[in-house]
Design a protein around this motif. Structure first.
Motif, PDB file in Angstrom:
ATOM      1  N   UNK A   1       0.696  -1.191   0.035  1.00  0.00           N
ATOM      2  CA  UNK A   1       0.079   0.086   0.144  1.00  0.00           C
ATOM      3  C   UNK A   1       0.836   1.170  -0.012  1.00  0.00           C
ATOM      4  N   UNK A   2       2.101   1.192   0.725  1.00  0.00           N
ATOM      5  CA  UNK A   2       2.733   2.492   0.974  1.00  0.00           C
ATOM      6  C   UNK A   2       3.975   2.620   0.264  1.00  0.00           C
ATOM      7  N   UNK A   3       4.380   1.446  -0.505  1.00  0.00           N
ATOM      8  CA  UNK A   3       5.778   1.433  -1.011  1.00  0.00           C
ATOM      9  C   UNK A   3       6.047   0.879  -2.319  1.00  0.00           C
ATOM     10  N   UNK A   4       5.057   1.254  -3.457  1.00  0.00           N
ATOM     11  CA  UNK A   4       5.238   0.939  -4.639  1.00  0.00           C
ATOM     12  C   UNK A   4       6.052   1.361  -5.581  1.00  0.00           C
ATOM     13  N   UNK A   5       7.356   1.186  -5.551  1.00  0.00           N
ATOM     14  CA  UNK A   5       8.436   1.786  -5.979  1.00  0.00           C
ATOM     15  C   UNK A   5       8.307   2.067  -7.437  1.00  0.00           C
ATOM     16  N   UNK A   6       8.249   0.789  -8.024  1.00  0.00           N
ATOM     17  CA  UNK A   6       8.117   1.298  -9.663  1.00  0.00           C
ATOM     18  C   UNK A   6       6.818   1.766 -10.021  1.00  0.00           C
TER      19      UNK A   6
ATOM     20  N   UNK B   1       5.655  -3.810 -11.684  1.00  0.00           N
ATOM     21  CA  UNK B   1       5.124  -4.869 -10.689  1.00  0.00           C
ATOM     22  C   UNK B   1       6.577  -5.597 -10.159  1.00  0.00           C
ATOM     23  N   UNK B   2       7.446  -5.730 -11.108  1.00  0.00           N
ATOM     24  CA  UNK B   2       8.613  -6.701 -10.556  1.00  0.00           C
ATOM     25  C   UNK B   2       9.430  -5.560  -9.831  1.00  0.00           C
ATOM     26  N   UNK B   3       9.598  -4.485 -10.009  1.00  0.00           N
ATOM     27  CA  UNK B   3      10.221  -3.321  -8.999  1.00  0.00           C
ATOM     28  C   UNK B   3       9.556  -3.379  -7.717  1.00  0.00           C
ATOM     29  N   UNK B   4       8.196  -3.183  -7.745  1.00  0.00           N
ATOM     30  CA  UNK B   4       7.383  -3.252  -6.595  1.00  0.00           C
ATOM     31  C   UNK B   4       7.887  -4.384  -5.705  1.00  0.00           C
ATOM     32  N   UNK B   5       7.914  -5.439  -6.229  1.00  0.00           N
ATOM     33  CA  UNK B   5       8.477  -6.779  -5.423  1.00  0.00           C
ATOM     34  C   UNK B   5       9.808  -6.595  -4.685  1.00  0.00           C
ATOM     35  N   UNK B   6      10.617  -6.098  -5.523  1.00  0.00           N
ATOM     36  CA  UNK B   6      12.133  -5.682  -5.409  1.00  0.00           C
ATOM     37  C   UNK B   6      12.051  -4.852  -4.124  1.00  0.00           C
ATOM     38  N   UNK B   7      11.357  -3.701  -4.288  1.00  0.00           N
ATOM     39  CA  UNK B   7      11.561  -2.539  -3.286  1.00  0.00           C
ATOM     40  C   UNK B   7      10.931  -3.156  -1.949  1.00  0.00           C
ATOM     41  N   UNK B   8       9.668  -3.741  -1.989  1.00  0.00           N
ATOM     42  CA  UNK B   8       9.403  -4.319  -0.557  1.00  0.00           C
ATOM     43  C   UNK B   8      10.077  -5.428  -0.250  1.00  0.00           C
ATOM     44  N   UNK B   9      10.762  -6.138  -1.008  1.00  0.00           N
ATOM     45  CA  UNK B   9      11.802  -7.246  -0.245  1.00  0.00           C
ATOM     46  C   UNK B   9      12.823  -6.789   0.434  1.00  0.00           C
ATOM     47  N   UNK B  10      13.432  -5.724  -0.253  1.00  0.00           N
ATOM     48  CA  UNK B  10      14.618  -5.018   0.325  1.00  0.00           C
ATOM     49  C   UNK B  10      14.307  -4.351   1.475  1.00  0.00           C
ATOM     50  N   UNK B  11      12.965  -3.565   1.546  1.00  0.00           N
ATOM     51  CA  UNK B  11      12.417  -3.077   2.684  1.00  0.00           C
ATOM     52  C   UNK B  11      12.223  -3.955   4.032  1.00  0.00           C
TER      53      UNK B  11
END
Length: 417
Positions: free
Chosen positions: A301-306, A385-395
């Motif tokens: 909800x808050x960290x959709x970087x892509x 979508x892939x970037x959102x996964x990367x960003x949330x995983x790192x976070x």
């Protein structure tokens, strides 16, 4: 097993491109191609429905168990504060990088395409979600309604209340927590069954997209698509480097761990489709369930970087196409505006496009410019979508490290035995 799954996804994507291209070339008209793609989409739609079917109970059960295992409400607040600090920083970086890259690469300048009439409308609601609506939207009117609509943020809010309440109930609370734990294991087992069909769904998703759009569209929009993916690659480097500053050498292990969910989200153009697999891989990496099940849903909800990068990139691309120059002050204002308005993206269909439409109207850029990006939005959605996964995983991994809860594979095996 992980390598086999990744290989199957890659093969499915390649076959999807080949079959989609053959169908596109063999179709007698655009309507015929759309009809053929509709049959492929049946498989993808069923797969995504299966994912949506398990998301709500999985988020609820894992989050309740995670919070119940924390010492008290103060622990929840501390983890939540650290999570939001990272999210705000990552969002700001994503927005600013999108603005910088589009100004450097200038994909909209000299665009060799007929521009849509400024009087046209893209048939996308520009209202989006105001700050007031977003705040009230946080609290569910009914948890049944929130689960039925897969409102992840509302489920998170309810789960936090339930989890904190369980920590105060002693033995009675432990019994409910044990039930939630068993429910989580059941949902993860179902996830395993659903993921068996992932390669077929990937094939169908790619084939449907290429059948309707064709590969030629990538040539026409080559500069725009190429510029955006280069920008995403730069953002990935920044996110991984930021993770390295906290995780040090373990960042390479994290990148390997999230390879499958990232590829899955890319090929299906859905971050949601990768949620169960991302949660599983993070726990295998060493992130405790109580951290992963808390941070990851919030990230959706808050960290959709892509998606955040796409908002500034696409908005300024449209402005460039129409020859509209925005001053530095206007672009800074745009980033600040998007920091607020984009936080409601998770609850709005075609979220990025809705937010972009509202931003265009705010800066007097023709809304018809959305028609320029709609043609390739599916291809771009795969990258975001892939970037959102990367960003949330790192976070998630970073927050676990900050909490001193990130374990090694060896430690986890010892603890389980």
């Amino acid at each position: 097993m992980q390598r086999r799954f990744t290989l199957l996804i890659l093969v499915a994507m390649i076959l999807g491109v080949i079959v989609g291209h053959l169908c596109n070339q063999g179709a007698e008209s655009a309507e015929a191609a759309k009809e053929i793609a509709g049959y492929f989409s049946i498989v993808t739609d069923v797969f995504l429905r299966l994912i949506k079917m398990i998301i709500a109970p999985l988020v609820f059960s894992t989050l309740v168990v995670g919070i119940a295992h924390m010492e008290d409400g103060a622990s929840v607040g501390r983890v939540g504060m650290k999570t939001m600090i990272w999210f705000i920083g990552a969002s700001a970086v994503s927005l600013v990088m999108g603005s910088i890259m589009v100004n450097l690469l200038q994909p909209g300048v000299g665009l060799d395409l007929p521009l849509p009439d400024a009087a046209q409308h893209a048939d996308i609601a520009t209202g989006g979600m105001s700050l007031k609506e977003f705040i009230t939207h946080l609290v569910p009117r009914s948890i049944a309604e929130a689960m039925a609509n897969n409102e992840i943020l509302q489920i998170v809010v309810f789960s936090i209340f339930v989890g904190i309440a369980l920590t105060q109930l002693g033995e009675k609370g432990r019994l409910v927590a044990q039930f939630a734990d068993q429910l989580a294991h059941v949902m993860l087992k179902i996830t395993g069954y659903v993921m068996m069909s992932a390669p077929i769904a990937v094939f169908a998703a790619v084939a449907a997209t290429v059948t309707t759009q064709g590969l030629n569209i990538l040539t026409v929009y080559g500069k725009f698509v190429g510029s955006f993916y280069l920008s995403l690659l730069m953002l990935w480097c920044v996110l991984v480097f930021a993770g390295f500053l906290v995780l040090r050498g373990r960042i390479t292990g994290l990148v390997r761990a999230i390879r499958e969910p990232t590829l899955l989200s890319f090929s299906t153009a859905s971050s949601e489709a990768a949620y169960p697999k991302t949660l599983e891989r993070l726990e295998e990496f060493g992130v405790p369930n109580r951290i992963a099940s808390f941070v990851l849903p919030l990230g959706y909800s808050f960290n959709l970087d892509g998606s955040m990068m796409y908002c500034t990139f696409a908005t300024l691309f449209i402005a460039q196409a129409y020859g509209i120059e925005l001053t530095l002050a206007q672009q800074v204002t745009m980033c600040l505006l998007l920091m607020v308005t984009s936080k409601g993206m998770a609850g709005v269909p075609r979220a990025s496009l809705v937010v972009i439409a509202a931003t265009l109207a705010h800066f007097n850029i023709p809304e018809a410019g959305l028609l320029l990006v709609l043609a390739v939005d599916q291809f771009l959605d795969m990258g975001r979508s892939a970037t959102n996964v990367v960003g949330n995983s790192v976070a998630t991994a970073v927050v676990a490290k900050w909490e001193g809860q990130l374990t090694s594979t060896r430690d986890r095996i010892v603890a389980e035995t």
